[in-house]
Write a protein that holds these residues in place. Structure first.
Motif, PDB file in Angstrom:
ATOM      1  N   VAL A  50      29.879  34.233  -2.903  1.00  0.00           N
ATOM      2  CA  VAL A  50      30.372  33.536  -3.506  1.00  0.00           C
ATOM      3  C   VAL A  50      30.550  31.682  -3.306  1.00  0.00           C
ATOM      4  O   VAL A  50      31.012  31.190  -3.852  1.00  0.00           O
ATOM      5  CB  VAL A  50      32.497  33.966  -3.576  1.00  0.00           C
ATOM      6  CG1 VAL A  50      33.282  32.565  -3.161  1.00  0.00           C
ATOM      7  CG2 VAL A  50      32.854  35.033  -4.004  1.00  0.00           C
ATOM      8  N   ALA A  51      29.762  32.241  -1.627  1.00  0.00           N
ATOM      9  CA  ALA A  51      29.245  30.538  -0.996  1.00  0.00           C
ATOM     10  C   ALA A  51      28.876  29.535  -2.116  1.00  0.00           C
ATOM     11  O   ALA A  51      28.934  28.496  -1.994  1.00  0.00           O
ATOM     12  CB  ALA A  51      28.554  30.829  -0.093  1.00  0.00           C
ATOM     13  N   PRO A  52      27.716  29.787  -2.876  1.00  0.00           N
ATOM     14  CA  PRO A  52      27.170  29.053  -3.942  1.00  0.00           C
ATOM     15  C   PRO A  52      28.537  28.397  -5.134  1.00  0.00           C
ATOM     16  O   PRO A  52      28.348  27.516  -4.782  1.00  0.00           O
ATOM     17  CB  PRO A  52      25.445  30.121  -4.017  1.00  0.00           C
ATOM     18  CG  PRO A  52      25.635  30.721  -3.008  1.00  0.00           C
ATOM     19  CD  PRO A  52      26.825  31.369  -3.481  1.00  0.00           C
ATOM     20  N   LEU A  53      28.588  29.862  -5.442  1.00  0.00           N
ATOM     21  CA  LEU A  53      30.086  28.728  -6.105  1.00  0.00           C
ATOM     22  C   LEU A  53      30.948  28.167  -5.066  1.00  0.00           C
ATOM     23  O   LEU A  53      31.304  26.701  -5.862  1.00  0.00           O
ATOM     24  CB  LEU A  53      30.652  30.073  -6.814  1.00  0.00           C
ATOM     25  CG  LEU A  53      32.237  29.590  -7.723  1.00  0.00           C
ATOM     26  CD1 LEU A  53      31.462  28.803  -9.033  1.00  0.00           C
ATOM     27  CD2 LEU A  53      32.943  30.692  -8.237  1.00  0.00           C
ATOM     28  N   LEU A  54      31.382  28.066  -4.531  1.00  0.00           N
ATOM     29  CA  LEU A  54      32.101  27.385  -3.524  1.00  0.00           C
ATOM     30  C   LEU A  54      31.691  26.749  -3.492  1.00  0.00           C
ATOM     31  O   LEU A  54      32.249  24.841  -3.695  1.00  0.00           O
ATOM     32  CB  LEU A  54      32.733  27.856  -2.185  1.00  0.00           C
ATOM     33  CG  LEU A  54      33.472  28.960  -2.971  1.00  0.00           C
ATOM     34  CD1 LEU A  54      34.049  29.601  -0.853  1.00  0.00           C
ATOM     35  CD2 LEU A  54      34.835  28.061  -2.894  1.00  0.00           C
ATOM     36  N   ALA A  55      30.553  26.063  -3.042  1.00  0.00           N
ATOM     37  CA  ALA A  55      29.589  24.319  -2.843  1.00  0.00           C
ATOM     38  C   ALA A  55      29.546  24.077  -3.919  1.00  0.00           C
ATOM     39  O   ALA A  55      29.536  22.893  -4.072  1.00  0.00           O
ATOM     40  CB  ALA A  55      27.842  25.139  -1.851  1.00  0.00           C
ATOM     41  N   PHE A  56      29.195  24.820  -5.023  1.00  0.00           N
ATOM     42  CA  PHE A  56      29.599  24.315  -6.305  1.00  0.00           C
ATOM     43  C   PHE A  56      30.104  23.698  -6.503  1.00  0.00           C
ATOM     44  O   PHE A  56      30.451  22.581  -7.035  1.00  0.00           O
ATOM     45  CB  PHE A  56      28.647  25.037  -7.504  1.00  0.00           C
ATOM     46  CG  PHE A  56      28.341  24.007  -8.555  1.00  0.00           C
ATOM     47  CD1 PHE A  56      27.539  23.651  -9.266  1.00  0.00           C
ATOM     48  CD2 PHE A  56      29.621  24.254  -9.797  1.00  0.00           C
ATOM     49  CE1 PHE A  56      27.290  22.882 -10.230  1.00  0.00           C
ATOM     50  CE2 PHE A  56      29.415  23.978 -11.321  1.00  0.00           C
ATOM     51  CZ  PHE A  56      28.593  22.829 -11.590  1.00  0.00           C
ATOM     52  N   LEU A  57      31.212  24.305  -6.679  1.00  0.00           N
ATOM     53  CA  LEU A  57      33.376  23.658  -7.352  1.00  0.00           C
ATOM     54  C   LEU A  57      32.810  22.071  -6.367  1.00  0.00           C
ATOM     55  O   LEU A  57      33.779  21.099  -6.125  1.00  0.00           O
ATOM     56  CB  LEU A  57      33.344  24.082  -6.630  1.00  0.00           C
ATOM     57  CG  LEU A  57      33.642  25.121  -8.352  1.00  0.00           C
ATOM     58  CD1 LEU A  57      34.772  26.460  -7.668  1.00  0.00           C
ATOM     59  CD2 LEU A  57      33.833  24.982  -9.367  1.00  0.00           C
ATOM     60  N   THR A  58      32.191  21.969  -4.868  1.00  0.00           N
ATOM     61  CA  THR A  58      32.647  21.380  -4.127  1.00  0.00           C
ATOM     62  C   THR A  58      32.182  19.933  -4.074  1.00  0.00           C
ATOM     63  O   THR A  58      32.481  18.763  -4.600  1.00  0.00           O
ATOM     64  CB  THR A  58      32.132  21.373  -2.375  1.00  0.00           C
ATOM     65  OG1 THR A  58      33.072  22.609  -2.115  1.00  0.00           O
ATOM     66  CG2 THR A  58      32.399  20.566  -1.453  1.00  0.00           C
TER      67      THR A  58
END
Length: 315
Positions: A50-58
């Protein structure tokens, strides 16, 4: 050994020194405690995914939104003047009122039509279920722009509907079906019915059939069973569908721009006009921030009141 000799006492086994890892088995127990449990391991694996997805959305959403929020309080000069203008400008207020009116009508029509479609999809015959499923899924294969121009070809003054009505002698002059709120509402409702049908169908599938059979065994009619038993048990799906459709309608841009013809401007189109047609980026940014805040409040209400429908269960 004679009968008068005493037997030697049994000797205890020699004591072995404890292992260096700890006293007795404490080292083994400690090592077992240090081993990660399967649940903890799966938790860390989920975090890594999930961390890469959250970083991308940020990077893609949060950072640009912070920039827009900065514009709303710095352009053309620092302060909250754009928000004061937002609350006092009659043009902006009229656009917000029109947007909420259209959103409310589209939400009511989409949820009503979606409820009927979901009912057939869940409780119909196998053939009815297949046809309904095709009718729900096929529109997702057609782009929003294509569907908007398709409705324009049907509703314009020289479109198929007016041409057929005039050829039949039912009307003398073409009806104004496009470039107004009627065309916008019709096009948006057609596009949002499938989004209302999914949470409604999820809530209907979770209804316990034994409750319906018990109501029928007590002598209730089909209409009474639907109104007093089935509809209350799917209320969470109705609320979820209404909030989802309302949130989607707030951000519609293509359909109101094409079917409204500039006569039924909504909030998203107002932001585009202020950003690209007139040099008023501060007001456009303030309208964008206000729209995001409204959507955030509605999403919070969605997860608060319609969580059972989103999770696929009626409570």
């Amino acid at each position: 050994m004679t009968a008068f000799e005493r037997p030697e006492p049994a000797r205890a086994p020699p004591l072995t020194p404890p292992r260096k890892g700890g006293e007795g088995n404490s080292g083994t127990l400690a090592s077992e405690r240090r081993r990660p449990t399967p649940r903890a391991a799966s938790k860390w694996i989920g975090v890594c995914f999930v961390a890469p997805l959250l970083a991308f959305l940020t990077v893609v959403y949060v950072v640009p939104f912070l920039g827009v929020a900065e514009w709303s309080v710095t352009l053309p000069k620092p302060g909250l003047g754009q928000y004061e203008r937002l609350a006092a400008d009659p043009l902006v207020l009229s656009v917000f009122v029109r947007t909420f009116r259209i959103c409310s009508i589209v939400t009511a029509l989409s949820v009503a039509a979606g409820y009927a479609i979901a009912y057939v999809w869940v409780r119909g015959t196998p053939m009815q279920r297949r046809l309904t499923e095709l009718c729900i899924l096929i529109p997702f294969l057609i782009s929003v722009l294509t569907r908007a121009f398709g409705w324009l070809a049907l509703l314009s003054n020289r479109g198929l509907v007016n041409t057929w009505l005039q050829a039949s002698g039912l009307i003398d002059s073409p009806l104004q079906l496009a470039y107004n709120e009627f065309g916008v509402i019709l096009g948006m409702t057609h596009m949002l019915i499938p989004f209302a049908a999914f949470p409604l169908a999820s809530a209907m599938r979770s209804v316990d059939e034994r409750v319906l059979l018990a109501a029928r065994g007590l002598g209730a009619s089909r209409l009474r069973i639907f109104w007093s038993v089935f509809l209350p048990m799917t209320a969470s799906g109705v609320i979820g569908a209404a909030l989802i459709v309302f949130v989607f309608t707030l951000g519609f841009f293509v359909t109101p721009a094409i079917l409204g013809g500039g006569r039924s401007i909504m909030v998203a189109e107002l932001v585009w006009l202020r950003m690209f047609q007139s040099p008023d980026w501060g007001l456009g940014a303030a309208v964008s921030v206000m729209l995001v805040v409204i959507v955030g409040v509605l999403m919070a209400a969605l997860f608060r009141f319609a969580r059972p429908a989103l999770l696929g269960g009626a409570r």
